[in-house]
Design a protein around this motif. Sequence first.
Motif: not given
Length: 466
Positions: A6-13, A15-18, A75-81, A122-126
């Motif tokens: 979980l922590t690793f996946i958060k970090a990946i998200n 990192t790639f957002d930035h 849907i929730r992921t993109y809404r939050n993004v 950002l949309a492409t990465w998500k």
Amino acid sequence: MSHRYLTFIKAINLTFDHISLNVAMVLAYYFEGKENTFFIENINYLPIVLVFNFTWLLSANLTGLYEQVLNKDSIRTYRNVFKTYVIFICIICFIVIIVGPKTYFITRSYLLYSSVSFSVLLATWKLIFLAIRKSDRARLYDSRNVVIVGSGRIGVDLQHYFENNSGLGYNLVGFFDDNPDNITNKRMYLGSTKESISYVLNNRVDEIFCALPVSEKSKIEQLMSDADKNLIRFRFVPEYYDYGIKPVLIQSFGNIPVISVRPEPLENMLNRFIKRVFDILFALFVIVFFFSWLFPILAILIRLESKGPIFFTQERSGRDNDPFMCYKFRSMKVNDDSDKRQATRDDKRITKIGAFIRRTSIDELPQFFNVIIGNMSVVGPRPHMISHTEQYSELIDSFMIRQFLKPGITGWAQVKGLRGETKTTEAMLKRVEADVWYLENWSFLLDMKIIFLTVWNSAKGDENAF
């Protein structure tokens, strides 16, 4: 413990957002036709890079973008993004308006190119992340089979926790106990404590949770020894939580484990240093750019409407319950009840200009001098009158916990709507609970979130501000 990744996946998200943000900024730089100067060599853009990256981090913290990254559907992921992106753009535009677009060479075209590029990347990465998550969700969830040794109240509480938090990936196979009658659901009974090790070895069980009482010391030691010999992960659930203690921080004094009653991030000297440096810089910014020109205007208006001093000073309870003089712009007519009675809705003591500055929280501006002095912080529990501290400390057991921190100009309780008059003990209890939560969960980003929400609430108006 949650799933290992979980922590690793958060970090990946994160990192790639930035990475998406910074790539968008570079693209916008070259779209503007500045290819003659290499992006990294142009020092004018370094502050822009830092502000954009910090603002995205703040926006993501406000919306909880990186929470439950494995559980939220598409849907929730993109809404939050989208929500995070909108807040990010709004804050950037606000900053540009405040400091001026020419200060750091930010043009409209640069803002347009960078924001559009960032939204696409950002949309492409998500989309890529969601596709990867969907194809390999089972491995990401890291589901584990576990057994519980001991079916007393601790074991049953642990069972309920696993059932109510299925996202953690624990699959409870059953219980081991020397007294089968303790287990209500007989299908969950797997055998005696001595049979647990052999069962785990033969049935692909990953972990043992031992919920035996400390009175069963010999059984616990034997189980622990057998688990180590057979390369089985063994976790012991102590009985301490029966006393309402949350064992989040365990220190070892030699071989003696010492459990803190609650976490206090600001007991860490580095955290305290970071908070103090920010307090000074932020207070100086407010004093120079806001207080300096508001003061003469408010001073004239306050004196024209009613006789008395411009500033209202009152002794309040500070850190470690040490009293200090708290400064405010005077919002009431001079009266003899100011040290005893709270302000109420439609309070006749409040002047017309006082009603405005209280509603917008401008009356708190002089407290930034308290911040510079060091007896207040920008964010923390609101300081109470000495009489209220004495009154409520007798009625609410946890009231004095909030005094571990410096009082603040704003706080978690205030942005949650727990401000203004406290007519009942229950209302004060909710405020205290919010203050204690802040003490236990402090972070620099949480302070940024509270400051942002304070400004937002002041702009839109708070019904409890009077």
